[in-house]
Design a protein around this motif. Structure first.
Motif, PDB file in Angstrom:
ATOM      1  N   HIS A  62       0.808  -1.218   0.000  1.00 60.58           N
ATOM      2  CA  HIS A  62       0.000   0.000   0.000  1.00 60.58           C
ATOM      3  C   HIS A  62       0.840   1.265   0.000  1.00 60.58           C
ATOM      4  CE1 HIS A  62      -2.191   3.361   1.911  1.00 60.58           C
ATOM      5  NE2 HIS A  62      -3.171   2.951   1.127  1.00 60.58           N
ATOM      6  N   ASP A  63       1.751   1.387   0.961  1.00 62.42           N
ATOM      7  CA  ASP A  63       2.536   2.614   1.098  1.00 62.42           C
ATOM      8  C   ASP A  63       3.620   2.679   0.027  1.00 62.42           C
ATOM      9  OD1 ASP A  63       0.985   2.609   3.369  1.00 62.42           O
ATOM     10  OD2 ASP A  63       2.664   2.702   4.784  1.00 62.42           O
ATOM     11  N   ASN A  64       3.990   3.894  -0.352  1.00 57.64           N
ATOM     12  CA  ASN A  64       5.139   4.037  -1.245  1.00 57.64           C
ATOM     13  C   ASN A  64       6.425   3.583  -0.570  1.00 57.64           C
ATOM     14  OD1 ASN A  64       3.403   5.124  -3.138  1.00 57.64           O
ATOM     15  ND2 ASN A  64       3.914   7.241  -2.642  1.00 57.64           N
ATOM     16  N   SER A  65       6.450   3.684   0.758  1.00 61.44           N
ATOM     17  CA  SER A  65       7.605   3.259   1.541  1.00 61.44           C
ATOM     18  C   SER A  65       7.363   1.888   2.164  1.00 61.44           C
ATOM     19  CB  SER A  65       7.891   4.278   2.645  1.00 61.44           C
ATOM     20  OG  SER A  65       8.871   3.788   3.540  1.00 61.44           O
ATOM     21  N   LEU A  66       8.430   1.135   2.298  1.00 61.57           N
ATOM     22  CA  LEU A  66       8.372  -0.186   2.928  1.00 61.57           C
ATOM     23  C   LEU A  66       8.414  -0.113   4.447  1.00 61.57           C
ATOM     24  CD1 LEU A  66      10.995  -1.581   0.473  1.00 61.57           C
ATOM     25  CD2 LEU A  66       8.769  -2.703   0.754  1.00 61.57           C
ATOM     26  N   ALA A  67       8.603   1.075   5.009  1.00 66.58           N
ATOM     27  CA  ALA A  67       8.946   1.217   6.427  1.00 66.58           C
ATOM     28  C   ALA A  67       7.847   0.749   7.370  1.00 66.58           C
ATOM     29  CB  ALA A  67       9.323   2.666   6.728  1.00 66.58           C
ATOM     30  N   ARG A  68       6.590   1.028   7.074  1.00 66.00           N
ATOM     31  CA  ARG A  68       5.526   0.747   8.047  1.00 66.00           C
ATOM     32  C   ARG A  68       5.235  -0.732   8.180  1.00 66.00           C
ATOM     33  NH1 ARG A  68      -0.020   0.086   7.766  1.00 66.00           N
ATOM     34  NH2 ARG A  68      -0.026   0.571   5.533  1.00 66.00           N
ATOM     35  N   THR A  69       5.278  -1.474   7.099  1.00 64.83           N
ATOM     36  CA  THR A  69       4.796  -2.853   7.124  1.00 64.83           C
ATOM     37  C   THR A  69       5.878  -3.909   6.902  1.00 64.83           C
ATOM     38  OG1 THR A  69       4.193  -2.691   4.785  1.00 64.83           O
ATOM     39  CG2 THR A  69       2.485  -2.182   6.401  1.00 64.83           C
ATOM     40  N   THR A  70       7.137  -3.508   6.969  1.00 64.55           N
ATOM     41  CA  THR A  70       8.218  -4.498   6.920  1.00 64.55           C
ATOM     42  C   THR A  70       9.319  -4.078   7.892  1.00 64.55           C
ATOM     43  OG1 THR A  70       9.727  -3.524   5.275  1.00 64.55           O
ATOM     44  CG2 THR A  70       7.794  -4.684   4.414  1.00 64.55           C
ATOM     45  N   ASN A  71      10.328  -4.924   8.021  1.00 63.51           N
ATOM     46  CA  ASN A  71      11.478  -4.623   8.875  1.00 63.51           C
ATOM     47  C   ASN A  71      12.624  -4.009   8.073  1.00 63.51           C
ATOM     48  OD1 ASN A  71      12.119  -6.915   7.419  1.00 63.51           O
ATOM     49  ND2 ASN A  71      13.226  -7.906   9.115  1.00 63.51           N
ATOM     50  N   VAL A  72      12.297  -3.248   7.042  1.00 63.58           N
ATOM     51  CA  VAL A  72      13.307  -2.685   6.149  1.00 63.58           C
ATOM     52  C   VAL A  72      14.287  -1.771   6.873  1.00 63.58           C
ATOM     53  CG1 VAL A  72      11.908  -0.691   5.442  1.00 63.58           C
ATOM     54  CG2 VAL A  72      13.653  -1.607   3.880  1.00 63.58           C
ATOM     55  N   LYS A  73      13.830  -1.065   7.907  1.00 65.26           N
ATOM     56  CA  LYS A  73      14.740  -0.171   8.636  1.00 65.26           C
ATOM     57  C   LYS A  73      15.858  -0.957   9.320  1.00 65.26           C
ATOM     58  CE  LYS A  73      11.408   3.516   9.676  1.00 65.26           C
ATOM     59  NZ  LYS A  73      10.768   4.289  10.773  1.00 65.26           N
ATOM     60  N   LYS A  74      15.539  -2.150   9.746  1.00 70.89           N
ATOM     61  CA  LYS A  74      16.534  -2.993  10.404  1.00 70.89           C
ATOM     62  C   LYS A  74      17.470  -3.640   9.387  1.00 70.89           C
ATOM     63  CE  LYS A  74      16.934  -6.997  13.492  1.00 70.89           C
ATOM     64  NZ  LYS A  74      16.172  -8.014  14.285  1.00 70.89           N
ATOM     65  N   VAL A  75      16.916  -4.089   8.277  1.00 66.74           N
ATOM     66  CA  VAL A  75      17.713  -4.805   7.287  1.00 66.74           C
ATOM     67  C   VAL A  75      18.549  -3.845   6.444  1.00 66.74           C
ATOM     68  CG1 VAL A  75      17.622  -6.391   5.311  1.00 66.74           C
ATOM     69  CG2 VAL A  75      16.005  -6.657   7.217  1.00 66.74           C
ATOM     70  N   PHE A  76      17.972  -2.696   6.129  1.00 61.94           N
ATOM     71  CA  PHE A  76      18.667  -1.696   5.306  1.00 61.94           C
ATOM     72  C   PHE A  76      18.597  -0.331   6.015  1.00 61.94           C
ATOM     73  CE2 PHE A  76      16.989  -4.833   2.237  1.00 61.94           C
ATOM     74  CZ  PHE A  76      18.167  -5.227   1.619  1.00 61.94           C
ATOM     75  N   PRO A  77      19.297  -0.171   7.129  1.00 65.58           N
ATOM     76  CA  PRO A  77      19.147   1.037   7.960  1.00 65.58           C
ATOM     77  C   PRO A  77      19.559   2.334   7.266  1.00 65.58           C
ATOM     78  CG  PRO A  77      21.026  -0.282   8.686  1.00 65.58           C
ATOM     79  CD  PRO A  77      20.280  -1.113   7.704  1.00 65.58           C
ATOM     80  N   ASP A  78      20.360   2.266   6.238  1.00 63.87           N
ATOM     81  CA  ASP A  78      20.892   3.482   5.603  1.00 63.87           C
ATOM     82  C   ASP A  78      20.176   3.837   4.300  1.00 63.87           C
ATOM     83  OD1 ASP A  78      22.841   3.637   7.629  1.00 63.87           O
ATOM     84  OD2 ASP A  78      24.134   2.237   6.540  1.00 63.87           O
ATOM     85  N   ARG A  79      18.966   3.280   4.092  1.00 66.53           N
ATOM     86  CA  ARG A  79      18.296   3.478   2.802  1.00 66.53           C
ATOM     87  C   ARG A  79      17.031   4.332   2.920  1.00 66.53           C
ATOM     88  NH1 ARG A  79      19.626  -1.112  -0.469  1.00 66.53           N
ATOM     89  NH2 ARG A  79      18.136  -0.341  -2.019  1.00 66.53           N
ATOM     90  N   SER A  80      16.950   5.183   3.927  1.00 67.30           N
ATOM     91  CA  SER A  80      15.784   6.054   4.099  1.00 67.30           C
ATOM     92  C   SER A  80      15.554   6.885   2.829  1.00 67.30           C
ATOM     93  CB  SER A  80      16.014   6.982   5.288  1.00 67.30           C
ATOM     94  OG  SER A  80      14.949   7.890   5.438  1.00 67.30           O
ATOM     95  N   PRO A  81      14.284   7.094   2.417  1.00 67.86           N
ATOM     96  CA  PRO A  81      13.008   6.795   3.084  1.00 67.86           C
ATOM     97  C   PRO A  81      12.431   5.419   2.755  1.00 67.86           C
ATOM     98  CG  PRO A  81      12.571   8.152   1.181  1.00 67.86           C
ATOM     99  CD  PRO A  81      14.058   7.959   1.221  1.00 67.86           C
ATOM    100  N   TRP A  82      13.241   4.530   2.239  1.00 63.40           N
ATOM    101  CA  TRP A  82      12.855   3.134   2.027  1.00 63.40           C
ATOM    102  C   TRP A  82      11.698   2.969   1.040  1.00 63.40           C
ATOM    103  CZ3 TRP A  82      13.430   4.971   7.211  1.00 63.40           C
ATOM    104  CH2 TRP A  82      14.665   4.632   7.785  1.00 63.40           C
TER     105      TRP A  82
END
Length: 297
Positions: free
Chosen positions: A83-103
């Motif tokens: 749904h979201d343009n970003s993967l941040a809300r519904t996956t663990n992307v911040k943990k797996v790829f911490p330096d790729r904001s806004p994901w």
């Protein structure tokens, strides 16, 4: 290979019978001769992580025939369901790829997205659930004998996604007569995208997400079969205006409304003669609509 619960298989086998019973009851009890279609928003998203295969299966287990989803595109051109343009809300992307904001989805390859956990945020039992590709998603919908209200999400970010999606649907067998007539609707907030879909495949049913002014509705009726507004915009006058027009297939325009989880609101909308209700709690809405008919509403 994905192992599916036995309950899902049983639910799929019973869907045809359930649909027949529901439609018969609706015709007998409804003052309008029908009951609104219940559509599971992003799957049964109150009971499983949204837009995952688990959410489709949860809807199937509840006996829900219609599911809604969102299609986006990865960096390497693969279609995925999110749904979201970003993967941040519904996956663990911040943990797996911490330096790729806004994901953003468009900044990740499919291989990278396949590494993400799209279920743990919702509940531990969904740990390991993945962001599905459109191909895998359609396979699961087909396996469950369900129908799809497909949203092309933020298509302005993904030039050519209309044609690409249609190619994927064709490969999956979703552009044959049965699917086109009974099992597939493509919707979007982007009117130009719907025009493109209608131009490429005028036999596909399309729905505009929003509530155009009554004066503008005839413009949309040239390429849309549905007008799908947020439920707070639905009034008796607006429903009548939508129903007063015929779409490109020379049938009365439908109105599907979103997102309704309150059974009292669902009943009120059904009394306004809407054609579909999109909900995170499809069992709650469907039960309310069935009880409305049983009570002779």
């Amino acid at each position: 290979m994905r192992i599916r619960p036995v309950a899902t298989v049983v639910a799929g086998a019973l869907m045809g019978l359930s649909a027949l019973v529901l439609s018969t009851n609706a015709a007998q009890a409804s003052p309008h001769g029908h009951t609104p279609v219940t559509v599971a928003h992003r799957g049964a998203s109150s009971y499983a992580p949204e837009n995952t295969l688990a959410a489709i299966d949860a809807a199937a287990e509840l006996g829900i025939e219609w599911v809604e989803n969102d299609v986006q595109r990865t960096k390497d051109g693969e279609l995925v369901i999110l749904h979201d343009n970003s993967l941040a809300r519904t996956t663990n992307v911040k943990k797996v790829f911490p330096d790729r904001s806004p994901w953003n989805v468009a900044d990740f390859t499919l291989k990278e997205i396949e590494k993400l956990d799209a279920g743990s945020w919702f509940g531990q039992k969904f740990e390991g659930e993945r962001v599905p590709t459109l191909e895998d998603y359609m396979d699961e919908v087909e396996h469950n004998d369900q129908n799809l209200l497909m949203e092309l999400k933020s298509p302005e970010l993904y030039p050519g996604i209309e044609m690409q999606t249609l190619r994927e649907l064709r490969r999956g067998g979703w552009l044959d007569r049965d699917h086109l007539k009974h099992r597939l609707i493509i919707q979007s907030f982007n009117a130009d995208t719907l025009k493109t879909v209608h131009t490429l495949r005028p036999d596909i049913k399309t729905g505009f997400l929003g509530n155009p002014s009554v004066a503008d509705l005839p413009k949309y009726a040239k390429y849309c079969d549905q007008i799908n507004p947020v439920h707070t915009a639905v009034t008796p006058e607006y429903v009548a205006a939508v129903h007063g027009l015929k779409g490109p297939h020379r049938r009365q325009l439908d109105l599907y409304t979103w997102t309704v989880d309150d059974p009292a609101v669902a009943i009120k909308l059904a009394d306004l003669d809407v054609d579909g209700i999109i909900t995170n709690k499809p069992d709650v809405v469907q039960d309310a609509l069935e009880n409305r008919h049983k009570n002779g509403a």
